[in-house]
Write an enzyme that holds these catalytic residues in place. Structure first.
Site, short mmCIF file in Angstrom:
data_model
loop_
_atom_site.label_atom_id
_atom_site.label_comp_id
_atom_site.label_asym_id
_atom_site.label_seq_id
_atom_site.Cartn_x
_atom_site.Cartn_y
_atom_site.Cartn_z
N ASP A 64 33.79 33.65 34.12
CA ASP A 64 34.85 33.20 35.01
C ASP A 64 34.48 31.86 35.65
O ASP A 64 33.32 31.47 35.64
CB ASP A 64 35.13 34.25 36.10
CG ASP A 64 33.86 34.83 36.71
OD1 ASP A 64 32.79 34.22 36.56
OD2 ASP A 64 33.94 35.90 37.33
N ASN A 124 34.02 45.36 45.51
CA ASN A 124 35.29 46.09 45.33
C ASN A 124 35.44 46.61 43.90
O ASN A 124 36.51 47.06 43.51
CB ASN A 124 36.48 45.19 45.69
CG ASN A 124 36.60 43.96 44.80
OD1 ASN A 124 35.80 43.78 43.88
ND2 ASN A 124 37.58 43.11 45.06
N HIS A 126 35.04 44.83 41.10
CA HIS A 126 35.47 43.87 40.07
C HIS A 126 34.34 43.56 39.11
O HIS A 126 33.16 43.61 39.47
CB HIS A 126 36.08 42.60 40.69
CG HIS A 126 35.13 41.63 41.32
ND1 HIS A 126 35.47 40.86 42.42
CD2 HIS A 126 33.86 41.26 41.02
CE1 HIS A 126 34.44 40.08 42.74
NE2 HIS A 126 33.46 40.30 41.90
N GLU A 131 40.04 41.82 39.49
CA GLU A 131 40.09 42.50 40.78
C GLU A 131 40.76 43.87 40.62
O GLU A 131 41.41 44.13 39.60
CB GLU A 131 40.87 41.65 41.79
CG GLU A 131 40.27 40.26 42.05
CD GLU A 131 39.05 40.26 42.97
OE1 GLU A 131 38.26 41.23 42.94
OE2 GLU A 131 38.87 39.28 43.72
C1 F6R Z 1 30.63 36.05 38.53
C2 F6R Z 1 31.15 37.40 38.27
C3 F6R Z 1 31.35 38.32 39.41
C4 F6R Z 1 30.01 38.66 40.08
C5 F6R Z 1 30.21 39.63 41.24
C6 F6R Z 1 28.90 39.91 41.95
O1 F6R Z 1 30.56 35.31 37.34
O2 F6R Z 1 31.45 37.71 37.16
O3 F6R Z 1 31.96 39.50 38.97
O4 F6R Z 1 29.16 39.24 39.13
O5 F6R Z 1 31.11 39.09 42.14
O6 F6R Z 1 28.44 38.76 42.56
P1 F6R Z 1 26.99 38.68 43.21
O7 F6R Z 1 26.03 38.76 42.08
O8 F6R Z 1 26.94 37.32 43.88
O9 F6R Z 1 26.89 39.82 44.14
#
Ligand code: F6R
Length: 223
Positions: A64, A124, A126, A131
């Site tokens: 992403d 959450n 995701h 989301e």
């Molecule tokens: C980012 C991604 C997100 C993160 C998630 C956890 O490329 O795919 O799904 O893996 O938001 O983020 P952190 O590792 O910062 O807790």
């Protein structure tokens, strides 16, 4: 907790996943990877940089990107350059990021299945920026980020108002087409959602729960 491998330290978790990446690279030097950003994979990328691995034939696809200037210090393109791509022998042209031409990104991914997809998880539930409520059939697209994600990611910005409100993310169906998936979770704030995603109902309200339907997925946790 079912199906989750627990590690006593973040370093051990990072090294274990680095071993999986290394094995994949040694088995096939023309491997295709899907990669995450965020705080969770930082230890993995540091570990990979320290190993003598040949990335010259590898293709990577990021999960992403925020909709923002790619050269911004907090863009995911900058994150990947600073933490991995500029420190290994990968060709910049082999490092792909989603952009508004979502069809073309999907075509690239569909051509040859991705060997290994590495994921983090949001508080959450995701995965990538799919989301809660995202369709299990979803593919690469523009999405609005939830208030929870904006809050969680505000630590990287001066204030929550500065976090981009939109992103381009691979879809859940896109992710599920990977041959193998490794989900990494680090921190007690991820424990509850990990349990719900891995042991609860498979539901679009918890995007990561779709992974229960994949036959080659491993989940790693440390607090
Ligand atoms: C980012 C991604 C997100 C993160 C998630 C956890 O490329 O795919 O799904 O893996 O938001 O983020 P952190 O590792 O910062 O807790």
């Amino acid at each position: 907790m079912n199906k989750v491998t627990m590690f006593s330290t973040y370093e051990k978790l990072s090294k274990y996943v680095a071993n999986i990446v290394e094995e994949q690279l040694k088995e096939n030097r023309i491997s295709r990877f899907i990669l995450p950003t965020g705080s969770t994979p930082l230890g993995l990328y540091k570990e990979l940089v320290n190993r003598e691995l040949d990335w010259s034939a590898v293709m990577t696809y990021n999960l992403d990107v925020y909709i923002m200037n790619p050269s911004h210090s907090q863009s995911y393109q900058t994150f990947m350059k600073e933490n991995l791509f500029d420190k290994i022998n990968i060709y910049p042209s082999n490092c792909k990021f989603p952009d508004r031409n979502v069809q073309s990104y999907e075509q690239r991914l569909k051509g040859i299945p991705v060997d290994l997809c590495i994921l983090g998880i949001g508080t959450n539930g995701h995965i990538a920026f799919n989301e809660p409520g995202s369709s299990f059939k979803s593919r690469t697209r523009v999405v609005d980020l939830t208030e929870q994600t904006l809050q969680d990611n505000s630590k990287y910005f001066d204030s929550v108002e500065d976090v981009p409100k939109q992103a381009i993310t691979m879809g859940l169906r896109t992710i599920m087409e990977s041959k193998k998936i490794e989900l990494m979770a680090n921190g007690v704030n991820k424990l509850n959602i990990l349990n719900v995603a891995m042991n609860g109902e498979v539901t679009e309200s918890v995007p990561a729960s779709i992974l229960q339907n994949h036959d080659n997925v491993e989940v790693f946790y440390c607090d």
